[in-house]
Write a protein that holds these residues in place. Structure first.
Motif, PDB file in Angstrom:
ATOM      1  N   GLY A   1      -5.007 -37.605 -11.539  1.00 44.60           N
ATOM      2  CA  GLY A   1      -5.643 -37.774 -11.498  1.00 44.60           C
ATOM      3  C   GLY A   1      -6.678 -37.214 -11.352  1.00 44.60           C
ATOM      4  N   ARG A   2      -7.009 -35.877 -10.934  1.00 48.16           N
ATOM      5  CA  ARG A   2      -8.331 -34.986  -9.672  1.00 48.16           C
ATOM      6  C   ARG A   2      -8.681 -34.410 -11.396  1.00 48.16           C
ATOM      7  NH1 ARG A   2      -8.091 -29.474  -8.720  1.00 48.16           N
ATOM      8  NH2 ARG A   2      -6.254 -29.703  -7.891  1.00 48.16           N
ATOM      9  N   HIS A   3      -7.318 -33.869 -12.298  1.00 47.83           N
ATOM     10  CA  HIS A   3      -7.752 -32.818 -13.826  1.00 47.83           C
ATOM     11  C   HIS A   3      -7.901 -33.518 -15.162  1.00 47.83           C
ATOM     12  CE1 HIS A   3      -5.605 -29.041 -11.888  1.00 47.83           C
ATOM     13  NE2 HIS A   3      -4.117 -29.465 -11.584  1.00 47.83           N
ATOM     14  N   PHE A   4      -7.378 -34.787 -14.721  1.00 45.28           N
ATOM     15  CA  PHE A   4      -7.679 -36.056 -15.526  1.00 45.28           C
ATOM     16  C   PHE A   4      -9.858 -36.454 -15.151  1.00 45.28           C
ATOM     17  CE2 PHE A   4      -8.820 -39.614 -17.892  1.00 45.28           C
ATOM     18  CZ  PHE A   4      -8.288 -39.633 -18.707  1.00 45.28           C
ATOM     19  N   ALA A   5      -9.992 -36.046 -14.395  1.00 44.83           N
ATOM     20  CA  ALA A   5     -11.165 -36.515 -14.106  1.00 44.83           C
ATOM     21  C   ALA A   5     -12.302 -35.001 -14.726  1.00 44.83           C
ATOM     22  CB  ALA A   5     -11.129 -36.451 -13.100  1.00 44.83           C
ATOM     23  N   SER A   6     -11.167 -33.931 -14.345  1.00 47.07           N
ATOM     24  CA  SER A   6     -12.482 -32.627 -15.297  1.00 47.07           C
ATOM     25  C   SER A   6     -11.683 -32.298 -16.983  1.00 47.07           C
ATOM     26  CB  SER A   6     -11.475 -31.398 -15.174  1.00 47.07           C
ATOM     27  OG  SER A   6     -11.662 -30.793 -13.189  1.00 47.07           O
ATOM     28  N   LEU A   7     -11.112 -33.160 -16.316  1.00 48.88           N
ATOM     29  CA  LEU A   7     -11.677 -33.535 -18.563  1.00 48.88           C
ATOM     30  C   LEU A   7     -12.030 -34.341 -18.866  1.00 48.88           C
ATOM     31  CD1 LEU A   7      -7.396 -33.993 -19.350  1.00 48.88           C
ATOM     32  CD2 LEU A   7      -9.095 -31.447 -20.053  1.00 48.88           C
TER      33      LEU A   7
END
Ligand code: F6R
Length: 615
Positions: free
Chosen positions: A437-443
């Motif tokens: 979820g954290r990486h997705f939020a970065s995207l």
């Protein structure tokens, strides 16, 4: 390479032929031509060396009237780009005309045989043999049946082809076929259409038919289409494809060139790609069609691609290895095809290809499948060969990319690769839902970060002046941004014809530093990351030797700004691996401004074509 179109129906053929060729011009643009069958059952040809715009002028002056015709835009393989070698090519009696995309590998032997039989050749192309073979079959075994004559001729060909054929003795009919080169047809109320890809057809139909290799389709004036396989058996249920591309997506829409438009479309393309991709079970990637168990036992991943798509693979490698803890091998498709890859039943092969038609990439994918690998394609073009021939396909949904230099496909492919990396990492138990979820939020922050860079394009315009009198340049970056350097250098050289070399910044002192002299342009990607200070040292080494440095740096980096001639500012990114997605936008803009200042055609650089369908 090359674009092929055909039409038979109630309308004037040239209208669709010219529109279709303009839409397909990205496939090749060194010469173009049409053949139209007039009411008096004569074939009229207009062929020119040069762009489709030049063809349009000649066609309009010639006032070609007729409702059946074929057209072609060429990227020369055999024979120089001249009027004579432009397609269509005709039989000796001028009653059969052929356009072709692909390569006839055994054309020399066929040409010799045909000449011995008395055929006269008018061009230096491989294609012309097809017109003469059809002429022989038409008069002989096929006995006036055009589809049979085309099948008979194709049985003697080796290589790859998409062909459209018209014959003055069967008005209101067109025959098309393919083997290895793309071709789609559409049956409409006002006639039947054929084209190398779906883009020209998006204007006339919401669905089209994909031909399989060796299928022969006969298009009739009433819009009906009959398809037979290579043995002459009717194909009852051909593959259809919904065309959800908006025809206006392939127009300039107020921009001065497609490159500017496609750079500006990147934020929207990425928003579209990320939409509905994250749920409570992590990243949705149903296209992968592999179970969690299968993903867990992957022993290595091959990523295979060419050009800009290969650069995507370099970033994907870093993400896959870091996140999923699986070894990754990146290979240029053209290299892999002459090596023995190390594969097991647990090896995954990912191919990355915007067009889905790059011959080297397709050959590599077929080989990897034959060796037992699952092949997953990341591609843009609907129904492309890559999509048809892979075990799973993820469409990047970037919309048509018309400019030959890839921009929006590069960043969208990178985002698609990141999603794949997150999916594999989670399946292997290497990443929990919170981290996904954290990486997705970065995207999800990428579109706004890109928009910010695009709003700062005046910085790129100013920095372009550094290249005014340059003959060469050096691009430097570290870690994931060594890839940004490779891609930035490729963009610059392909559209501005200015030599650009890219190196991992730390490697500069092992050779390329010898290039530096007063005024030599160096582009350094030096964001606020864990290798920032090391790259700053390389900038200082360059300046000490008189180089003029253009930096891509993070907002607030006064140290870099003081050192460098120009700074292209990027906003702070949430994670280091996000930077390549944002920094490259500056380098795309920079390349475009440099090319324009040198008077180059940014959309159609010399010698290139958008999809390289020859090996
Ligand atoms: C460069 C460029 C090419 C393509 C390469 C592969 O701007 O566009 O290097 O990336 O020809 O094409 P695809 O991705 O269609 O396989």
């Amino acid at each position: 390479m090359c674009g092929v179109v055909g039409y038979t129906g109630r309308k004037q053929a040239v209208d669709f032929l010219l529109y279709g060729l303009e839409t397909l011009e990205y496939r090749g643009y060194d010469s173009a031509g049409v053949a139209v069958l007039s009411a008096g059952q004569n074939l009229h040809l207009v062929k020119v060396a040069g762009r489709v715009a030049a063809l349009r002028e000649r066609v309009e002056a010639a006032n070609l009237v007729g409702t059946t015709g074929i057209g072609h835009t060429r990227w020369a393989t055999h024979g120089a780009p001249t009027d004579r070698n432009a397609h269509p090519h005709t039989s000796c009696d001028g009653r059969i005309a052929v356009v072709h995309n692909g390569i006839i590998e055994n054309y020399e032997a066929l040409r010799r045989q045909l000449m011995e039989q008395g055929h006269t050749f008018k061009s230096d192309t491989d294609t012309e043999v097809v017109a003469h073979l059809i002429e022989d079959a038409w008069a002989g075994p096929a006995k006036g049946d055009l589809a049979a004559a085309v099948r008979n001729a194709c049985d003697r060909l080796e290589g790859a082809w998409a062909l459209a054929v018209t014959c003055a003795d069967v008005p209101g009919q067109l025959v098309v076929t393919r083997n290895g080169s793309p071709l789609v047809v559409a049956s409409c109320e006002d006639g039947a259409y054929a084209a190398s890809d779906v883009m020209p057809l998006a204007k006339v139909s919401s669905s089209c038919i994909q031909l399989d290799d060796h299928d022969i389709a006969t298009l009739h004036q009433d819009g009906s289409i009959e398809i037979e396989d290579r043995d002459g058996r009717p194909v009852e249920h051909p593959k259809t494809l919904e065309v959800d591309w908006d025809a206006s997506a392939a127009t300039l829409g107020g921009y001065s060139d497609f490159m500017a438009k496609e750079i500006a479309e990147q934020p929207e393309a990425i928003r579209r790609l990320l939409k509905d991709r994250l749920g409570e079970h992590g990243v949705y990637l149903d296209e992968l069609d592999m179970s969690g168990e299968e993903l867990a036992v992957i022993d290595r991943i091959y990523i295979v691609a060419c050009g800009t798509s290969y650069h995507v693979s370099l970033i994907a490698r870093e993400l896959f290895q870091d996140w999923a803890k699986v070894p990754v091998i990146c290979e240029y498709a053209s290299e892999l095809n002459y090596k023995e890859p190390l594969v097991t039943e647990h090896t995954l092969c990912v191919i990355i290809t915007q067009s889905g038609e790059t011959a080297d990439t397709l050959t590599a994918a077929r080989r990897m499948r034959a060796l037992g690998c699952k092949v997953f394609a990341i591609t843009n073009v609907l129904g492309s060969s890559a999509a048809r021939e892979s075990d799973g396909t993820m469409y990047i949904q970037a919309g048509p990319e018309v400019c030959v230099a890839s921009t929006k496909a590069y960043t969208a492919q990178m985002v698609a690769s990141a999603l794949l990396g997150l999916r594999i990492a989670a399946a292997r138990g290497e990443m929990d839902a919170a981290e996904v979820g954290r990486h997705f939020a970065s995207l999800e922050q990428v579109p706004a970060l890109m928009e910010e860079v695009i709003s700062r394009r005046w910085q790129d315009k100013q920095a372009a002046a550094v290249f005014r009198n340059a003959r060469s340049s050096l691009f430097l970056g570290r870690g994931v941004n060594s890839t940004t350097a490779y891609e930035g250098a490729l963009k610059l050289k392909e559209i501005s014809y200015l030599h650009a070399e890219a190196y991992p910044a730390g490697e500069m002192k092992h050779g390329p530093i010898a290039l530096l002299e007063p005024g030599f342009p160096v582009v350094a990607i030096v964001p606020a990351d864990h290798v920032h200070d090391k790259t700053v040292s390389n900038i200082e080494e360059s300046i000490a030797r008189g180089a003029t440095v253009v930096a891509v740096a993070t907002d607030g980096d006064e140290r870099v700004a003081k050192l460098c001639e120009h700074t292209l500012w990027i906003p702070t990114c949430p994670e280091e691996w996000i930077v390549p997605l944002v920094a490259i936008v500056h380098l795309q803009l920079l390349a475009r401004y440099v090319a324009r200042s040198r008077g180059c055609d940014v959309d159609k650089p010399r010698n290139l074509a958008k999809s390289v369908t020859v090996e």
